[in-house]
Design a protein around this motif. Structure first.
Motif, PDB file in Angstrom:
ATOM      1  N   ALA A  55       2.944  13.123   0.764  1.00  0.00           N
ATOM      2  CA  ALA A  55       3.899  14.181   0.375  1.00  0.00           C
ATOM      3  C   ALA A  55       3.361  15.103  -0.717  1.00  0.00           C
ATOM      4  O   ALA A  55       3.960  15.198  -1.798  1.00  0.00           O
ATOM      5  CB  ALA A  55       5.234  13.554  -0.034  1.00  0.00           C
TER       6      ALA A  55
ATOM      7  N   GLU B 121       3.463  -1.048   4.006  1.00  0.00           N
ATOM      8  CA  GLU B 121       3.412   0.327   3.498  1.00  0.00           C
ATOM      9  C   GLU B 121       4.512   1.159   4.137  1.00  0.00           C
ATOM     10  O   GLU B 121       4.941   0.882   5.252  1.00  0.00           O
ATOM     11  CB  GLU B 121       2.050   0.972   3.791  1.00  0.00           C
TER      12      GLU B 121
ATOM     13  N   LEU C 266      11.897  10.375   6.014  1.00  0.00           N
ATOM     14  CA  LEU C 266      10.733   9.554   5.675  1.00  0.00           C
ATOM     15  C   LEU C 266      10.904   8.806   4.355  1.00  0.00           C
ATOM     16  O   LEU C 266      10.260   7.784   4.137  1.00  0.00           O
ATOM     17  CB  LEU C 266       9.484  10.436   5.631  1.00  0.00           C
TER      18      LEU C 266
ATOM     19  N   ASP D 189      15.671  14.115  -1.539  1.00  0.00           N
ATOM     20  CA  ASP D 189      15.550  14.167  -0.074  1.00  0.00           C
ATOM     21  C   ASP D 189      16.853  13.780   0.612  1.00  0.00           C
ATOM     22  O   ASP D 189      17.102  14.171   1.750  1.00  0.00           O
ATOM     23  CB  ASP D 189      14.407  13.239   0.395  1.00  0.00           C
TER      24      ASP D 189
ATOM     25  N   VAL E  85      -2.269   7.357   1.480  1.00  0.00           N
ATOM     26  CA  VAL E  85      -3.525   7.971   1.042  1.00  0.00           C
ATOM     27  C   VAL E  85      -3.715   9.247   1.868  1.00  0.00           C
ATOM     28  O   VAL E  85      -3.603   9.212   3.099  1.00  0.00           O
ATOM     29  CB  VAL E  85      -4.715   7.005   1.267  1.00  0.00           C
ATOM     30  N   THR E  86      -3.999  10.343   1.197  1.00  0.00           N
ATOM     31  CA  THR E  86      -4.170  11.637   1.876  1.00  0.00           C
ATOM     32  C   THR E  86      -5.405  11.618   2.771  1.00  0.00           C
ATOM     33  O   THR E  86      -6.451  11.095   2.387  1.00  0.00           O
ATOM     34  CB  THR E  86      -4.331  12.759   0.825  1.00  0.00           C
ATOM     35  N   THR E  87      -5.261  12.199   3.969  1.00  0.00           N
ATOM     36  CA  THR E  87      -6.412  12.399   4.859  1.00  0.00           C
ATOM     37  C   THR E  87      -6.596  13.902   5.037  1.00  0.00           C
ATOM     38  O   THR E  87      -5.641  14.586   5.419  1.00  0.00           O
ATOM     39  CB  THR E  87      -6.149  11.777   6.256  1.00  0.00           C
TER      40      THR E  87
ATOM     41  N   ARG F  20      -6.821  -0.403   8.772  1.00  0.00           N
ATOM     42  CA  ARG F  20      -6.155  -1.128   9.862  1.00  0.00           C
ATOM     43  C   ARG F  20      -7.194  -1.695  10.829  1.00  0.00           C
ATOM     44  O   ARG F  20      -7.055  -2.812  11.334  1.00  0.00           O
ATOM     45  CB  ARG F  20      -5.199  -0.177  10.605  1.00  0.00           C
TER      46      ARG F  20
ATOM     47  N   ASN G 107      -6.484   5.030   6.046  1.00  0.00           N
ATOM     48  CA  ASN G 107      -5.451   4.176   6.637  1.00  0.00           C
ATOM     49  C   ASN G 107      -5.908   3.611   7.977  1.00  0.00           C
ATOM     50  O   ASN G 107      -5.741   2.429   8.261  1.00  0.00           O
ATOM     51  CB  ASN G 107      -4.164   4.986   6.821  1.00  0.00           C
TER      52      ASN G 107
ATOM     53  N   ALA H 118      10.059  11.875  -5.631  1.00  0.00           N
ATOM     54  CA  ALA H 118       9.912  11.043  -4.429  1.00  0.00           C
ATOM     55  C   ALA H 118      10.987   9.965  -4.358  1.00  0.00           C
ATOM     56  O   ALA H 118      11.439   9.442  -5.381  1.00  0.00           O
ATOM     57  CB  ALA H 118       8.535  10.389  -4.433  1.00  0.00           C
ATOM     58  N   ASN H 119      11.377   9.649  -3.152  1.00  0.00           N
ATOM     59  CA  ASN H 119      12.307   8.551  -2.913  1.00  0.00           C
ATOM     60  C   ASN H 119      11.499   7.258  -2.745  1.00  0.00           C
ATOM     61  O   ASN H 119      10.710   7.141  -1.813  1.00  0.00           O
ATOM     62  CB  ASN H 119      13.109   8.848  -1.639  1.00  0.00           C
TER      63      ASN H 119
ATOM     64  N   HIS I 122       5.838   7.045   5.581  1.00  0.00           N
ATOM     65  CA  HIS I 122       5.490   8.419   5.171  1.00  0.00           C
ATOM     66  C   HIS I 122       4.085   8.552   4.606  1.00  0.00           C
ATOM     67  O   HIS I 122       3.417   7.569   4.290  1.00  0.00           O
ATOM     68  CB  HIS I 122       6.509   8.942   4.159  1.00  0.00           C
TER      69      HIS I 122
ATOM     70  N   LYS J 291       0.818  -1.210   0.000  1.00  0.00           N
ATOM     71  CA  LYS J 291       0.000   0.000   0.000  1.00  0.00           C
ATOM     72  C   LYS J 291       0.852   1.261   0.000  1.00  0.00           C
ATOM     73  O   LYS J 291       1.840   1.360   0.719  1.00  0.00           O
ATOM     74  CB  LYS J 291      -0.900  -0.009   1.242  1.00  0.00           C
TER      75      LYS J 291
END
Ligand code: NAI
Length: 330
Positions: free
Chosen positions: A262, A256, A240, A312, A69-71, A85, A81, A271-272, A259, A66
């Motif tokens: 971003a 997952e 992160l 980063d 996912v933005t909250t 869970r 998320n 992104a890393n 982080h 996974k």
């Protein structure tokens, strides 16, 4: 062929997921990815951010990879998320934090495993507006959840040759809730005389982690402190972009990165992917693909050791360039 649920997330999620899928395929692992979408984008079409089909997919496949996912902050829908869970009873959030070769950090030999309770505490989402100027959030801590996460931490310590478990609380202030978490950890610790057990308050723990992280081995924490302290630990090993994670339950496992999505670098190929790759390596170990996992890890380490790094980490490689460098070393 193994079928695994793939949640690509949003923000940098799709970029890092693509990197992971490409690298796993280049390593010769034959996975049939059951791609599932979740988050703000699906609300319009399906009415909810986490449709039942996502939960059903993980239940069927047992394992998922996974992306974040933005909250929405301060308003909007409940975290996908947290709900995932909770719905899958992924009660243990396992976040190993270990220095990576070639990534320069303040401290060497950091090797800490954060074990975070993943189903209750302030994340139970029980909140109310008492009046216009007062809001209330309820922190739930149960004996059952506290004992099973403590059991998980000690079992993990034994299986992975760890020597010391710190239970981290604020039981001097939250005497009942954190007190119960602490009492549960003490009870379970008695069954493991071979593992040293220490108690520490979360504020002191943060200070000690920043000053002398090498004194820590396994950290056992309730949900909120675990969330915060694992980001702190990520900072100790390069940030992160490199911090891996897994959500483990009795029946299912969702791997997952630590982080989030971003949004500040999303869509810029910056992104890393290391954090999701390290999480995917654990997933491959989990499904028995140990030799591919080892080869991918070695290729990542060789890449970082060759001073090939994303932004980063002070480098100038894009996510896709970094991915291709790893593939060329497989
Ligand atoms: P974040 O972890 O997304 O970003 C924090 C900082 O770290 C940013 O400067 C970002 O650019 C950097 N960063 C994170 N991952 C990186 C990577 N792979 N490579 C390079 N730089 C990276 O935290 P933030 O900004 O607080 O949260 C953004 C959103 O993510 C929020 O909506 C939050 O709720 C969500 N989130 C989701 C999680 C999940 O899906 N498991 C976990 C944490 C946050």
């Amino acid at each position: 062929m193994t079928t695994i649920t793939l949640i690509k997330g949003d923000g940098i999620g799709p970029e890092i997921t693509d990197a992971a899928v490409k690298i796993i395929s280049a390593a010769g692992v034959d996975i049939d990815w059951d791609i599932q979408t979740a988050g703000a984008d699906v609300i319009e079409k399906e009415g909810v951010p986490l449709p039942d089909r996502v939960i059903e997919s993980v239940k069927k496949n047992k394992v998922a990879l996974k992306s974040p996912v933005t909250t929405p902050i301060g308003k909007g829908f409940r975290s996908v998320n947290v709900q995932l869970r909770k719905d899958l009873d992924l009660y243990a959030n396992l976040r190993p934090c270990c220095n990576l070769p070639g990534v320069k950090t303040r401290y060497d030999n950091v090797d800490i495993v954060v074990v975070r309770e993943n189903t209750e505490d302030l994340y139970a989402g029980i909140e109310r507006q008492v009046d216009e100027d007062t809001a209330e959030s309820i922190k739930i801590i149960t004996r059952e959840a506290s004992e099973r996460i403590a059991q998980f931490a000690f079992d993990y310590a034994v299986k992975n040759n760890r020597k010391l478990v710190h239970v981290v609380t604020k039981a001097n202030i939250c005497k009942l809730s954190d007190g119960l978490f602490l009492e549960s950890a003490r009870k379970i610790a008695q069954k493991y005389p071979q593992i040293q057990f220490k108690e520490i308050l979360v504020d002191n723990c943060c200070m000690q982690l920043v000053q002398n992280p090498n004194q820590f081995d396994v950290l056992l924490l309730p949900n909120l402190y675990g969330d915060i302290v694992s980001d702190l630990c990520a900072g100790l090993i390069g940030g992160l972009g490199v911090a891996q994670g897994a959500n483990i339950g009795k029946e299912y496992a969702v791997f997952e990165p630590v982080h989030g999505s971003a949004p500040d670098i999303a869509g810029q190929n910056k992104a890393n992917p290391t954090a999701i790759l390290m999480s995917a390596i654990e997933m491959l170990n989990f499904i028995g693909e140990k030799s591919a996992a080892e080869r991918i890890k070695k290729a990542i380490f060789d890449t970082l050791n060759s001073d090939i790094k994303t932004f980063d980490l002070g480098g100038s490689y894009t996510c896709t360039e970094f991915t291709d460098e790893i593939i060329s070393r497989l």
